[in-house]
Design a protein around this motif. Structure first.
Motif, PDB file in Angstrom:
ATOM      1  N   GLU A 203       0.834  -1.207   0.000  1.00  0.00           N
ATOM      2  CA  GLU A 203       0.000   0.000   0.000  1.00  0.00           C
ATOM      3  C   GLU A 203       0.869   1.258   0.000  1.00  0.00           C
ATOM      4  OE1 GLU A 203      -4.079   0.383   0.720  1.00  0.00           O
ATOM      5  OE2 GLU A 203      -3.132  -0.582  -1.001  1.00  0.00           O
ATOM      6  N   THR A 204       1.913   1.253   0.806  1.00  0.00           N
ATOM      7  CA  THR A 204       2.804   2.412   0.867  1.00  0.00           C
ATOM      8  C   THR A 204       3.522   2.608  -0.458  1.00  0.00           C
ATOM      9  OG1 THR A 204       3.135   2.014   3.239  1.00  0.00           O
ATOM     10  CG2 THR A 204       4.694   3.466   2.139  1.00  0.00           C
ATOM     11  N   PHE A 205       3.972   1.523  -1.060  1.00  0.00           N
ATOM     12  CA  PHE A 205       4.646   1.603  -2.365  1.00  0.00           C
ATOM     13  C   PHE A 205       3.686   2.164  -3.417  1.00  0.00           C
ATOM     14  CE2 PHE A 205       6.391   0.130  -6.359  1.00  0.00           C
ATOM     15  CZ  PHE A 205       7.757   0.240  -6.178  1.00  0.00           C
ATOM     16  N   ALA A 206       2.447   1.696  -3.398  1.00  0.00           N
ATOM     17  CA  ALA A 206       1.453   2.195  -4.346  1.00  0.00           C
ATOM     18  C   ALA A 206       1.247   3.693  -4.182  1.00  0.00           C
ATOM     19  CB  ALA A 206       0.134   1.454  -4.166  1.00  0.00           C
ATOM     20  N   HIS A 207       1.189   4.161  -2.942  1.00  0.00           N
ATOM     21  CA  HIS A 207       0.994   5.600  -2.714  1.00  0.00           C
ATOM     22  C   HIS A 207       2.217   6.398  -3.147  1.00  0.00           C
ATOM     23  CE1 HIS A 207      -2.928   6.145  -0.638  1.00  0.00           C
ATOM     24  NE2 HIS A 207      -2.819   4.834  -0.561  1.00  0.00           N
ATOM     25  N   TYR A 208       3.387   5.819  -2.999  1.00  0.00           N
ATOM     26  CA  TYR A 208       4.576   6.498  -3.515  1.00  0.00           C
ATOM     27  C   TYR A 208       4.453   6.694  -5.023  1.00  0.00           C
ATOM     28  CZ  TYR A 208       9.488   7.544  -4.415  1.00  0.00           C
ATOM     29  OH  TYR A 208      10.673   8.160  -4.831  1.00  0.00           O
ATOM     30  N   LEU A 209       3.942   5.685  -5.716  1.00  0.00           N
ATOM     31  CA  LEU A 209       3.740   5.813  -7.165  1.00  0.00           C
ATOM     32  C   LEU A 209       2.619   6.793  -7.472  1.00  0.00           C
ATOM     33  CD1 LEU A 209       4.136   2.127  -8.450  1.00  0.00           C
ATOM     34  CD2 LEU A 209       5.878   3.916  -8.220  1.00  0.00           C
ATOM     35  N   HIS A 210       1.530   6.773  -6.683  1.00  0.00           N
ATOM     36  CA  HIS A 210       0.461   7.757  -6.877  1.00  0.00           C
ATOM     37  C   HIS A 210       1.030   9.179  -6.791  1.00  0.00           C
ATOM     38  CE1 HIS A 210      -2.362   4.578  -6.676  1.00  0.00           C
ATOM     39  NE2 HIS A 210      -2.638   4.605  -5.394  1.00  0.00           N
ATOM     40  N   ILE A 211       1.792   9.413  -5.751  1.00  0.00           N
ATOM     41  CA  ILE A 211       2.290  10.765  -5.468  1.00  0.00           C
ATOM     42  C   ILE A 211       3.292  11.218  -6.520  1.00  0.00           C
ATOM     43  CG2 ILE A 211       3.677  12.107  -3.831  1.00  0.00           C
ATOM     44  CD1 ILE A 211       2.363  10.369  -1.604  1.00  0.00           C
ATOM     45  N   THR A 212       4.298  10.398  -6.792  1.00  0.00           N
ATOM     46  CA  THR A 212       5.313  10.809  -7.761  1.00  0.00           C
ATOM     47  C   THR A 212       4.732  10.919  -9.161  1.00  0.00           C
ATOM     48  OG1 THR A 212       6.024   8.488  -7.944  1.00  0.00           O
ATOM     49  CG2 THR A 212       7.262   9.910  -6.438  1.00  0.00           C
ATOM     50  N   GLY A 213       3.815  10.022  -9.511  1.00  0.00           N
ATOM     51  CA  GLY A 213       3.214  10.079 -10.844  1.00  0.00           C
ATOM     52  C   GLY A 213       2.369  11.318 -11.043  1.00  0.00           C
ATOM     53  N   THR A 214       1.591  11.695 -10.030  1.00  0.00           N
ATOM     54  CA  THR A 214       0.726  12.869 -10.158  1.00  0.00           C
ATOM     55  C   THR A 214       1.537  14.151 -10.154  1.00  0.00           C
ATOM     56  OG1 THR A 214      -1.003  11.640  -8.978  1.00  0.00           O
ATOM     57  CG2 THR A 214      -1.322  14.001  -9.232  1.00  0.00           C
ATOM     58  N   LEU A 215       2.577  14.211  -9.334  1.00  0.00           N
ATOM     59  CA  LEU A 215       3.438  15.390  -9.337  1.00  0.00           C
ATOM     60  C   LEU A 215       4.178  15.527 -10.667  1.00  0.00           C
ATOM     61  CD1 LEU A 215       4.933  15.327  -5.723  1.00  0.00           C
ATOM     62  CD2 LEU A 215       3.304  16.977  -6.653  1.00  0.00           C
ATOM     63  N   GLN A 216       4.567  14.407 -11.251  1.00  0.00           N
ATOM     64  CA  GLN A 216       5.232  14.459 -12.550  1.00  0.00           C
ATOM     65  C   GLN A 216       4.304  15.048 -13.614  1.00  0.00           C
ATOM     66  OE1 GLN A 216       5.675  10.875 -14.887  1.00  0.00           O
ATOM     67  NE2 GLN A 216       7.801  11.384 -15.357  1.00  0.00           N
ATOM     68  N   THR A 217       3.047  14.617 -13.561  1.00  0.00           N
ATOM     69  CA  THR A 217       2.076  15.160 -14.516  1.00  0.00           C
ATOM     70  C   THR A 217       1.897  16.661 -14.309  1.00  0.00           C
ATOM     71  OG1 THR A 217       0.888  13.067 -14.619  1.00  0.00           O
ATOM     72  CG2 THR A 217      -0.312  15.026 -15.326  1.00  0.00           C
ATOM     73  N   ALA A 218       1.771  17.075 -13.039  1.00  0.00           N
ATOM     74  CA  ALA A 218       1.597  18.498 -12.736  1.00  0.00           C
ATOM     75  C   ALA A 218       2.777  19.305 -13.255  1.00  0.00           C
ATOM     76  CB  ALA A 218       1.429  18.691 -11.229  1.00  0.00           C
ATOM     77  N   ALA A 219       3.990  18.774 -13.078  1.00  0.00           N
ATOM     78  CA  ALA A 219       5.180  19.468 -13.558  1.00  0.00           C
ATOM     79  C   ALA A 219       5.199  19.544 -15.081  1.00  0.00           C
ATOM     80  CB  ALA A 219       6.429  18.772 -13.040  1.00  0.00           C
ATOM     81  N   ALA A 220       4.818  18.438 -15.720  1.00  0.00           N
ATOM     82  CA  ALA A 220       4.880  18.374 -17.187  1.00  0.00           C
ATOM     83  C   ALA A 220       3.937  19.373 -17.847  1.00  0.00           C
ATOM     84  CB  ALA A 220       4.558  16.964 -17.649  1.00  0.00           C
ATOM     85  N   ILE A 221       2.813  19.658 -17.205  1.00  0.00           N
ATOM     86  CA  ILE A 221       1.848  20.587 -17.807  1.00  0.00           C
ATOM     87  C   ILE A 221       1.931  21.984 -17.192  1.00  0.00           C
ATOM     88  CG2 ILE A 221       0.275  18.754 -18.487  1.00  0.00           C
ATOM     89  CD1 ILE A 221      -1.463  19.336 -16.123  1.00  0.00           C
ATOM     90  N   GLY A 222       2.922  22.195 -16.332  1.00  0.00           N
ATOM     91  CA  GLY A 222       3.204  23.541 -15.835  1.00  0.00           C
ATOM     92  C   GLY A 222       2.356  24.017 -14.674  1.00  0.00           C
ATOM     93  N   ILE A 223       1.765  23.115 -13.916  1.00  0.00           N
ATOM     94  CA  ILE A 223       0.978  23.534 -12.763  1.00  0.00           C
ATOM     95  C   ILE A 223       1.909  23.885 -11.604  1.00  0.00           C
ATOM     96  CG2 ILE A 223      -0.653  22.774 -10.989  1.00  0.00           C
ATOM     97  CD1 ILE A 223      -2.010  21.062 -13.029  1.00  0.00           C
ATOM     98  N   HIS A 224       1.689  25.040 -10.988  1.00  0.00           N
ATOM     99  CA  HIS A 224       2.395  25.396  -9.763  1.00  0.00           C
ATOM    100  C   HIS A 224       1.505  26.309  -8.945  1.00  0.00           C
ATOM    101  CE1 HIS A 224       3.355  29.005 -12.160  1.00  0.00           C
ATOM    102  NE2 HIS A 224       3.538  29.613 -10.994  1.00  0.00           N
ATOM    103  N   LEU A 225       1.841  26.484  -7.689  1.00  0.00           N
ATOM    104  CA  LEU A 225       1.056  27.324  -6.790  1.00  0.00           C
ATOM    105  C   LEU A 225       1.883  28.541  -6.403  1.00  0.00           C
ATOM    106  CD1 LEU A 225      -0.427  24.583  -4.404  1.00  0.00           C
ATOM    107  CD2 LEU A 225      -1.465  25.568  -6.452  1.00  0.00           C
ATOM    108  N   ASP A 226       1.316  29.716  -6.603  1.00  0.00           N
ATOM    109  CA  ASP A 226       2.025  30.946  -6.267  1.00  0.00           C
ATOM    110  C   ASP A 226       2.190  31.091  -4.763  1.00  0.00           C
ATOM    111  OD1 ASP A 226       2.211  31.656  -8.914  1.00  0.00           O
ATOM    112  OD2 ASP A 226       0.380  32.858  -8.893  1.00  0.00           O
ATOM    113  N   ALA A 227       3.293  31.707  -4.365  1.00  0.00           N
ATOM    114  CA  ALA A 227       3.554  31.917  -2.947  1.00  0.00           C
ATOM    115  C   ALA A 227       2.448  32.739  -2.300  1.00  0.00           C
ATOM    116  CB  ALA A 227       4.910  32.596  -2.766  1.00  0.00           C
ATOM    117  N   GLY A 228       1.850  33.626  -3.072  1.00  0.00           N
ATOM    118  CA  GLY A 228       0.778  34.446  -2.517  1.00  0.00           C
ATOM    119  C   GLY A 228      -0.450  33.643  -2.136  1.00  0.00           C
ATOM    120  N   VAL A 229      -0.634  32.513  -2.776  1.00  0.00           N
ATOM    121  CA  VAL A 229      -1.767  31.649  -2.468  1.00  0.00           C
ATOM    122  C   VAL A 229      -1.488  30.793  -1.245  1.00  0.00           C
ATOM    123  CG1 VAL A 229      -3.190  29.747  -3.334  1.00  0.00           C
ATOM    124  CG2 VAL A 229      -2.526  31.608  -4.865  1.00  0.00           C
TER     125      VAL A 229
END
Length: 315
Positions: A203-229
């Motif tokens: 379960e922990t390994f699966a969540h590691y893949l969930h987390i890294t995979g979703t963050l990779q997608t966010a990075a690839a499409i340019g999603i980020h959160l401004d410091a002001g938010v």
């Protein structure tokens, strides 16, 4: 022609595979499709339709494992190597148990049907259940044996997850008769993780893949959160790879990004994208997984690196 070699489309393109096959490959199937040891009969068109959806999820898994640099030895190359039995309980009438044994991952294609899978999710009280989730969990069982090379590594693992030598059959009987222990959420990522140390690791390994995979997608499409938010000194900018980053960077980015994704889902009237809480003990377990994954030899198999069409969606 790619880098001096001729490549062809995978012979399973007819039901959705968009990977390539090098001319000197042992078969007309791509690396991902060759990992499938068992599949429905060619005349079972209904089951093959479900297979196409599951194979798509498997390609996402194999690509992510390759990009993480994790070693993939096929089932037909080495005993205990990675392989997949993708069969349908609806078509054959046989009882299909999703699981892992000696490198072979078994998946019930019937769960590619949304209504069936959702009914099981509700009946079992799970907050999340997907085909990709099944694959990520089961491959965790496989990599626990691959990534722990010696007694010292197993001792570290047991200190966090418990002794996997405890009776699995007794654990199953206890879990399904009594359920998860009181206060389980203070130490585990899910109720299922409480059943046995093997399941906690998977379960922990699966969540590691969930987390890294979703963050990779966010990075690839340019999603980020401004410091002001976020009221931080700097923006939250996810990375396509956290291999050279400490676990704290990975989990901090995920804390902020998962909150944002959950809010987006709520705005559409949907359940949270990531309905889990990463408490302290779970973070320590994720740190262990991060450590053994990032210390694995960084080798993107040539079969994966070159078998992808140039316009393939990578996540």
């Amino acid at each position: 022609m790619i880098e001096g070699a001729t490549w062809y489309t995978c012979s399973n393109r007819g039901w959705g595979c968009n990977w390539l096959v090098r001319e000197d490959a042992p078969a007309g199937k791509c690396f991902s499709c060759r990992l499938t040891r068992r599949q429905p009969d060619s005349n079972d068109t209904i089951a093959l339709e479900k297979l196409g959806k599951t194979e798509e999820a498997k390609r996402r898994l194999i690509l992510q494992l390759g990009e993480l640099g994790l070693p993939i030895v096929p089932w037909d190359v080495k005993k205990g190597g990675l392989g997949f039995d993708l069969v349908s309980s609806l078509s054959t009438g046989e009882r299909v148990v999703i699981g892992h044994a000696n490198g072979i991952i078994t998946i019930d294609l019937a769960e590619s049907l949304d209504d069936r899978r959702e009914a099981l999710r509700v009946r079992l009280g799970e907050p999340y259940r997907t085909m990709l989730g099944h694959l990520r969990h089961e491959v965790g069982h496989y990599f626990q044996n691959v990534l722990l090379p010696d007694d010292a590594a197993w001792d570290r693992c047991r200190a966090l997850f418990g002794d996997e030598r405890a009776s699995y059959q007794d654990a199953i009987a206890r879990h399904y008769s009594r359920g998860a222990p009181e206060g389980w959420s203070e130490s585990f990522i899910s109720e299922y993780a409480t059943m046995h140390p093997w399941e906690d690791f998977a379960e922990t390994f699966a969540h590691y893949l969930h987390i890294t995979g979703t963050l990779q997608t966010a990075a690839a499409i340019g999603i980020h959160l401004d410091a002001g938010v976020t009221n931080r000194d700097t923006d939250v900018e996810p990375l396509e790879s956290y291999r050279d980053e400490p676990i704290q960077r990975l989990l901090t980015d995920w804390d902020w990004m998962s909150q944002a994704f959950n809010r987006i889902n709520r705005s559409m009237g949907s359940a949270d994208l990531y309905p889990f809480e990463l408490v302290g003990p779970v973070r320590h377990k994720l740190a262990f997984v991060h450590d053994i994954v990032t210390k694995a030899p960084l080798t993107l198999p040539e079969q994966i690196a070159l078998a992808l069409p140039r316009d393939m969606e990578r996540t």
